[in-house]
Write an enzyme that holds these catalytic residues in place. Structure first.
Site, PDB file in Angstrom:
ATOM      1  N   HIS A  11     124.510 -28.096  27.421  1.00  0.00           N
ATOM      2  CA  HIS A  11     123.869 -29.082  26.542  1.00  0.00           C
ATOM      3  C   HIS A  11     124.752 -29.417  25.334  1.00  0.00           C
ATOM      4  CE1 HIS A  11     123.032 -26.067  23.438  1.00  0.00           C
ATOM      5  NE2 HIS A  11     122.622 -25.260  24.415  1.00  0.00           N
ATOM      6  N   GLU A  82     118.348 -19.983  28.716  1.00  0.00           N
ATOM      7  CA  GLU A  82     119.433 -19.180  28.180  1.00  0.00           C
ATOM      8  C   GLU A  82     119.104 -17.693  28.254  1.00  0.00           C
ATOM      9  OE1 GLU A  82     122.328 -18.523  27.899  1.00  0.00           O
ATOM     10  OE2 GLU A  82     123.157 -19.525  26.131  1.00  0.00           O
TER      11      GLU A  82
END
Length: 203
Positions: A11, A82
């Site tokens: 990202h 994550e």
């Protein structure tokens, strides 16, 4: 293994990433620079081939990156979230090293978060799931540490190898094959900053 390639996208920049803070399930958005990172991906994917599996972490910074890159409806997958840092959430590496000078997420994991063994299991489950679904070309939008872990497991290596991989915000990497051996075909290509065409190797 039916998978021919997996394209990994980290990202765009966030406020915490810019400050060097570890961010797992704290759901923060992209900065102005992060949106520019994500928008720059559009041109890189414009002439790419067909992906038969498009996935994103459900966290907004990854999902928003996918949308800005031109993929409005990725399938959200919790296993792409994550690595959970536990007590180290929101801390910088320098702050963590004051407590544990030998710390590395790939060797030590996150205290009260996820261990390397748990993340290894998560990555292996992702690869198995995509292969079972018959995907040949997968695209996924996620986060720095989980993508480095996924690449390491694609190569069949212990997660400690992840310490030797670096990923910038808004970068594209590709996992594929060298004959019958899993290989890195592209690593850490940043369309916003690197003036090479998609499919070429960054030097």
């Amino acid at each position: 293994m039916q998978i021919e390639s997996i394209t990994l996208v980290r990202h765009g920049m966030t406020e915490w990433a810019d400050q060097g803070k570890h961010t797992s399930d704290t759901d923060i958005g992209l900065t102005f620079a992060g949106r520019a990172d994500a928008e720059a991906l559009w041109a890189a994917f414009e002439n790419q081939g067909h992906f038969d599996g498009i996935y994103s972490s459900p966290l907004i910074r990854a999902h928003h990156t996918a949308i800005l890159a031109g993929f409005a409806h990725p399938q959200l997958h919790d296993d792409l979230m994550e690595w959970r840092y536990g007590r180290y959430e929101g801390k910088t590496t320098q702050e963590i090293h004051k407590e544990n000078p030998e710390w590395s997420i790939f060797r030590c994991g996150g205290p009260e978060g996820e261990s390397p063994a748990e993340v290894t299991e998560r990555c292996d489950r992702l690869l198995h799931d995509w292969d079972t679904k018959g995907h040949k070309h997968v695209l996924c939008f996620a986060h720095g540490h989980i993508l480095r872990a996924l690449a390491t497991r694609w190569l069949g290596l212990d997660l400690r190898f992840g310490d030797h991989l670096h990923l910038d915000p808004g970068s594209i990497s590709r996992l594929a094959w060298e004959h019958d051996t899993p290989a890195l075909h592209l690593w850490n290509y940043c369309p916003r900053y690197t003036h090479i065409g998609p499919g070429q190797s960054a030097q």
